[in-house]
Write an enzyme that holds these catalytic residues in place. Structure first.
Site, PDB file in Angstrom:
ATOM      1  N   THR A  33      27.166 -14.348  26.500  1.00  0.00           N
ATOM      2  CA  THR A  33      28.043 -14.495  27.165  1.00  0.00           C
ATOM      3  C   THR A  33      29.209 -14.364  26.834  1.00  0.00           C
ATOM      4  O   THR A  33      29.307 -13.705  25.657  1.00  0.00           O
ATOM      5  CB  THR A  33      27.751 -15.892  28.179  1.00  0.00           C
ATOM      6  OG1 THR A  33      28.885 -16.017  29.151  1.00  0.00           O
ATOM      7  CG2 THR A  33      28.114 -16.983  27.314  1.00  0.00           C
ATOM      8  N   ASN A  34      30.314 -14.729  27.510  1.00  0.00           N
ATOM      9  CA  ASN A  34      31.836 -14.441  27.017  1.00  0.00           C
ATOM     10  C   ASN A  34      32.580 -15.436  27.447  1.00  0.00           C
ATOM     11  O   ASN A  34      32.283 -16.696  28.129  1.00  0.00           O
ATOM     12  CB  ASN A  34      32.255 -13.086  27.332  1.00  0.00           C
ATOM     13  CG  ASN A  34      32.537 -12.968  28.682  1.00  0.00           C
ATOM     14  OD1 ASN A  34      33.097 -13.540  29.438  1.00  0.00           O
ATOM     15  ND2 ASN A  34      31.948 -11.995  29.238  1.00  0.00           N
ATOM     16  N   HIS A  35      33.982 -15.639  26.947  1.00  0.00           N
ATOM     17  CA  HIS A  35      34.722 -16.793  27.081  1.00  0.00           C
ATOM     18  C   HIS A  35      35.816 -16.784  28.357  1.00  0.00           C
ATOM     19  O   HIS A  35      36.500 -17.416  28.384  1.00  0.00           O
ATOM     20  CB  HIS A  35      35.798 -16.929  25.787  1.00  0.00           C
ATOM     21  CG  HIS A  35      35.163 -17.437  24.583  1.00  0.00           C
ATOM     22  ND1 HIS A  35      34.512 -18.752  24.765  1.00  0.00           N
ATOM     23  CD2 HIS A  35      35.038 -17.060  23.299  1.00  0.00           C
ATOM     24  CE1 HIS A  35      34.069 -19.003  23.387  1.00  0.00           C
ATOM     25  NE2 HIS A  35      34.358 -18.042  22.597  1.00  0.00           N
ATOM     26  N   SER A  36      35.388 -15.784  29.318  1.00  0.00           N
ATOM     27  CA  SER A  36      35.922 -15.814  30.623  1.00  0.00           C
ATOM     28  C   SER A  36      35.909 -17.129  31.315  1.00  0.00           C
ATOM     29  O   SER A  36      34.878 -17.780  31.516  1.00  0.00           O
ATOM     30  CB  SER A  36      35.576 -14.803  31.521  1.00  0.00           C
ATOM     31  OG  SER A  36      36.140 -14.712  32.547  1.00  0.00           O
TER      32      SER A  36
END
Ligand code: CTP
Ligand code: CA
Length: 226
Positions: A33-36
């Site tokens: 996933t990512n930090h959005s």
């Protein structure tokens, strides 16, 4: 209270928004996933609703409250986001893609948790490219295509990259910001990039920026009948 006094510049319009990260599962307990944070997209959803629009928000995994009056569809992976967005797109006038969609997913999902067992070497993963949701919506036939807005979070050369995305994705407006500095923060600086040139929105919190962006979108689509 302020919400009630926003000019209804999107009255009668339907706005579709993607927000947040996506989660690409590796096995039942792990994923990419990512930090959005989803904050910008949720702010755009709220601002569009305040402006009188009927809003559909397709959200990746985030823990944010649904803005008042907004219809929310929760998804996990990029493919699920794509499959939720595409059938909705033709019934909307505007599409705003704020989601930080994972560009790749593990090519294979392991039905069972990958165990260390006695493995001598760490596992490696092959990746497959995810569908580009914004580009897919922008490719819909003109009669069914909403007016598309893309976001571009860049670490460097913001204008060049934003302009390149405007072309490559075939959309009339790209909103650029310098990440990852803005991820999770409540304020942001946005740069509007379109065929006419570049314009920076006054620095502010994400809700003020979202309201400014909604006004910019509204003024650009007035040429289109509802
Ligand atoms: N986007 C999308 N689907 C994807 C990838 C991106 O809808 N699979 C959308 C994003 O929501 C954003 C815009 O496309 O509105 C630009 O995303 P970005 O990640 O900046 O562009 P990419 O084409 O993926 O290029 P790169 O990550 O290499 O900069
Ligand atoms: Ca990307």
């Amino acid at each position: 209270l302020v919400a009630h006094f926003q000019p209804k510049v999107l009255a009668g319009r339907r706005v579709l928004i993607t927000a947040g990260p996506t989660f690409e599962a590796i096995d039942p307990v792990r994923g990419i996933t990512n930090h959005s944070s989803g904050k910008m997209g949720f702010a755009v959803a709220r601002a569009a609703a305040e402006a009188g629009a009927e809003v559909t928000l397709v959200a990746g995994p985030v823990h944010l409250p649904t803005p008042l009056g907004v219809r929310r569809i929760d998804v996990c992976s990029a493919q699920q986001m794509h499959d939720a967005v595409l059938p909705q797109a033709p019934t909307h006038d505007v599409f705003v893609a704020t989601a930080a969609v994972a560009d790749w997913r593990p090519s294979q999902f392991n039905e069972q948790k990958i165990k260390k067992d006695g493995k001598k070497v760490a596992p490696t993963f092959e990746l497959a490219e995810n569908p580009d949701i914004l580009a897919a919506v922008a490719r819909l036939p003109a009669q069914t295509r909403p007016w598309c807005v893309g976001f571009a979070a860049e670490s460097h050369d913001l204008v060049r990259h934003a302009r390149e995305k405007l072309q490559r994705k075939g959309v009339p407006l790209i909103v650029g910001n310098l990440g990852p500095a803005t991820f999770g923060r409540d304020d942001n600086t946005l740069l509007l990039v379109d065929a006419a040139g570049e314009r920076e929105l006054p620095h502010g919190d994400k809700l003020s920026l979202a309201r400014d962006l909604v006004r910019e979108i509204a003024s650009r689509i007035t040429r289109f009948p509802t």
